[in-house]
Design an enzyme around this catalytic site. Structure first.
Site, PDB file in Angstrom:
ATOM      1  N   ASP A 117      34.782  43.421  36.200  1.00 48.19           N
ATOM      2  CA  ASP A 117      34.392  42.014  36.017  1.00 48.19           C
ATOM      3  C   ASP A 117      33.630  41.844  34.715  1.00 48.19           C
ATOM      4  O   ASP A 117      32.905  42.741  34.283  1.00 48.19           O
ATOM      5  CB  ASP A 117      33.509  41.601  37.217  1.00 48.19           C
ATOM      6  CG  ASP A 117      33.354  40.107  37.318  1.00 48.19           C
ATOM      7  OD1 ASP A 117      32.437  39.663  38.034  1.00 48.19           O
ATOM      8  OD2 ASP A 117      34.136  39.368  36.692  1.00 48.19           O
ATOM      9  N   HIS A 121      39.758  40.550  27.481  1.00 49.29           N
ATOM     10  CA  HIS A 121      40.660  41.319  28.358  1.00 49.29           C
ATOM     11  C   HIS A 121      41.207  42.551  27.633  1.00 49.29           C
ATOM     12  O   HIS A 121      41.380  43.617  28.240  1.00 49.29           O
ATOM     13  CB  HIS A 121      41.802  40.430  28.858  1.00 49.29           C
ATOM     14  CG  HIS A 121      41.346  39.317  29.752  1.00 49.29           C
ATOM     15  ND1 HIS A 121      40.593  39.539  30.880  1.00 49.29           N
ATOM     16  CD2 HIS A 121      41.506  37.967  29.661  1.00 49.29           C
ATOM     17  CE1 HIS A 121      40.318  38.374  31.455  1.00 49.29           C
ATOM     18  NE2 HIS A 121      40.853  37.406  30.736  1.00 49.29           N
ATOM     19  N   LEU A 170      45.843  62.632  39.296  1.00 50.73           N
ATOM     20  CA  LEU A 170      44.995  61.464  39.570  1.00 50.73           C
ATOM     21  C   LEU A 170      45.869  60.315  40.080  1.00 50.73           C
ATOM     22  O   LEU A 170      46.904  60.026  39.493  1.00 50.73           O
ATOM     23  CB  LEU A 170      44.265  61.027  38.274  1.00 50.73           C
ATOM     24  CG  LEU A 170      43.549  59.677  38.272  1.00 50.73           C
ATOM     25  CD1 LEU A 170      42.331  59.707  39.172  1.00 50.73           C
ATOM     26  CD2 LEU A 170      43.117  59.298  36.852  1.00 50.73           C
TER      27      LEU A 170
END
Lengths: 253, 322
Positions: free
Chosen positions: B98, B115, B209
């Site tokens: 966020d 972004h 991962l």
């Protein structure tokens, strides 16, 4: 004598190097501990600052923490560590503080149902209402445990699916199930597991974790970790509520 | 070796824990059935840590195998920042990324650059997680509520997701990262849907991962679709209605169907907000919550280490007595 001198000369550089590496090690160690001391002092000062502020708030000297405007707080949830919940005097004290701040709706939760067993039974005997929810003169207190969270959703799923199977057999359509969030909410309500979504959740315990609070209700809930219930104080509570009253949520927009 | 003590600030108002190191607490993988979880060990004192004898070697000191093992251990130990201990790292970390727009606004930049900066921060976090041996990383990229944002911003985000997936697929495949997508993919543009399928297929055999990207994800929707899946199973006679339990609902959640470690041990949210915002509502029951004021594009290695160190010091009992 010459031999001793020669030996001394041969040995001196390694001995000197050894001594200087020890000195370097001591210096580095000292610097490390000094740095650690500085950080510890800063940390302690911050902690004392918070403690002092909480104490001042508790005395009522700071006006802004009096008469809190909690218009955006319809329901407050409190998660308590089950071990700490055994001491019901603390929880009762917390409820009395919240009542004095005029919080109308409270949801109490602990993982193992200790609060249901202790406070819940007290309320039941006093007000002759259900174990889960009790309406007192100024506020409603709902008491939940793990069985009201995920298990409740499993029961709602069962309810929804049974309803779908019945409707499907009546229609003989063989349609695919298309559940929506509102249908799940309605199912939770139908089986008695629906409650208000709290705007604020205070966690009292050692871990900063909501410990399985009903997940369906946590969508937009502010979560604040208050530390151990043993060390709770009115100032921390007032400050948490004040900070919440100043919050602005965009809800993803 | 210098020994050092740990600091822990438990004030309710300091959401960022400042620590130098951690005493060894065994991390516990969160588990739906809390009764089966092992309790935490009591916290060891710093003096005890420093006086512990080194681990005995099982191989002769000068053997080539011993050398290789030593080098591997040394390499692994060196790659981990000092307050972190490998055995106490969480298996699965979830992150609510966020603050991109606020970061951009604070600098007088358009949201799109925020972004982009957020994406760069994500790349670094993936790199660190991969290096430190964290097995699962779930990131909240786009929620169902985010569709209400201005169309320009939403379109930009969809294009960014596509570009990112196209650019980094080779690198991720090489590094052994498995990409999974959770969320309602039917809402996404067709090109992004097709690209996602290709990438999921291309990386499905990677094991180092598990990187789950939550796009158009809602925690409530996740639970609803689990109910729907169970309904289909009941309809086909695979499950009886009386067998619908908490565990069955959990099995049908998106994360539980695709991930080895579906429950995050640690959930990080940046930008100072203190809520889950409809992310992993069911799965986060026993997750350690770490909220930091830092905006996501500014979330660097030091912030990540701080969050992981905070996790390592917590006494997580999951309802058990110790």
């Amino acid at each position: 004598m010459y031999l001793a001198h020669g030996i001394t000369r041969a040995l001196a550089p390694p001995v000197q190097k050894f001594q200087s590496s020890i000195i370097l090690k001591w210096i580095l160690g000292f610097c490390w501990y000094l740095l650690h001391l500085v950080v510890s002092l800063v940390d302690m000062v911050c902690f004392l600052n918070h403690l002092l502020l909480s104490s001042i708030i508790s005395t009522g000297l700071l006006r802004k923490y009096q008469n809190l405007k909690l218009n955006n707080l319809n329901c407050l949830a409190i998660v308590v560590d089950s071990e700490e919940a055994e001491d019901i005097t603390k929880t009762q004290k917390l409820l009395s503080w919240l009542s004095s701040i005029d919080v109308k709706c409270i949801t109490l939760y602990d993982l193992q149902g200790v609060l249901k067993r202790t406070i819940g039974n007290d309320f039941k005997s006093m007000t002759n209402t259900s174990l889960r929810e009790c309406k007192m003169s100024k506020m409603t207190v709902e008491i939940l445990s793990l069985s009201d969270g995920k298990e409740g959703i499993a029961k709602a799923a069962n309810f929804l699916i049974s309803k779908y199977m019945k409707d499907d057999s009546l229609r003989c359509n063989g349609t695919k199930p298309t559940f929506s969030e509102s249908q799940v909410s309605n199912a939770l309500e139908a089986i008695g597991y629906k409650g208000p979504d709290p705007e604020l959740l205070l966690v009292y315990g050692p871990a900063r974790c909501h410990l399985g609070f009903p997940p369906w209700r946590l969508r937009y809930t502010e979560i604040i970790h208050m530390g151990s219930l043993r060390f709770m104080n009115y100032g921390s509570l007032a400050r948490a509520l004040y900070d919440f009253s100043k919050k602005n949520q965009n809800y993803g927009k | 070796m210098l020994s050092y003590s740990s600091l822990q600030l438990t004030s309710p108002f300091n959401h960022r824990q400042t620590l130098l190191s951690s005493a060894p607490r065994r991390g516990i993988t969160s588990n739906d059935s809390y009764a089966s979880v092992l309790p935490c060990r009591p916290r060891a004192s710093p003096s005890l840590i420093s006086s512990l004898p080194p681990v005995a070697r099982s191989l002769p000191e000068n053997s080539p195998a011993a050398t290789l093992v030593d080098e591997a251990e040394q390499g692994a130990a060196l790659s981990l920042p000092s307050p972190l201990r490998r055995e106490l790292l969480p298996s699965h970390v979830a992150i609510i990324m966020d603050g991109n727009s606020r970061w951009a606004r604070a600098r007088g930049l358009p949201s799109s650059l925020g972004h982009e900066a957020g994406y760069r921060a994500l790349k670094k976090v993936v790199e660190h997680s991969h290096k430190w041996g964290i097995r699962g990383l779930t990131v909240f990229a786009f929620s169902t509520e985010n569709w209400r944002r201005p169309k320009v911003e939403v379109d930009f985000l969809m294009m960014l997701f596509e570009r990112v997936l196209k650019e980094d697929i080779l690198e991720l495949t090489k590094d052994g990262v498995r990409i999974c997508l959770i969320g309602d993919s039917t809402e996404l543009p067709k090109s992004l849907q097709n690209l996602s399928k290709e990438i999921i297929e291309a990386t499905k055999n990677n094991t180092k991962l598990d990187l789950s990207v939550a796009i158009s994800y809602s925690g409530r929707r996740d639970i609803t679709q689990a109910c729907k899946s169970i309904a289909e199973k009941v309809k086909h006679g695979l499950v009886e209605p009386e067998d619908i339990t908490e565990s069955l609902v959990a099995q049908e959640l998106e994360t539980n169907r695709i991930l080895e470690f579906p429950y995050p041990d640690l959930l990080i949210r940046t930008s100072g907000e203190l809520r889950l915002s409809n992310f992993l509502l069911w799965q986060s029951a026993y997750s350690e919550l770490f909220f930091t004021d830092t905006y996501w594009p500014d979330f660097k290695e030091a912030n990540y280490v701080e969050a992981l160190a905070s996790y390592q010091t917590r006494q997580r009992r999951f309802g058990q007595r110790i």
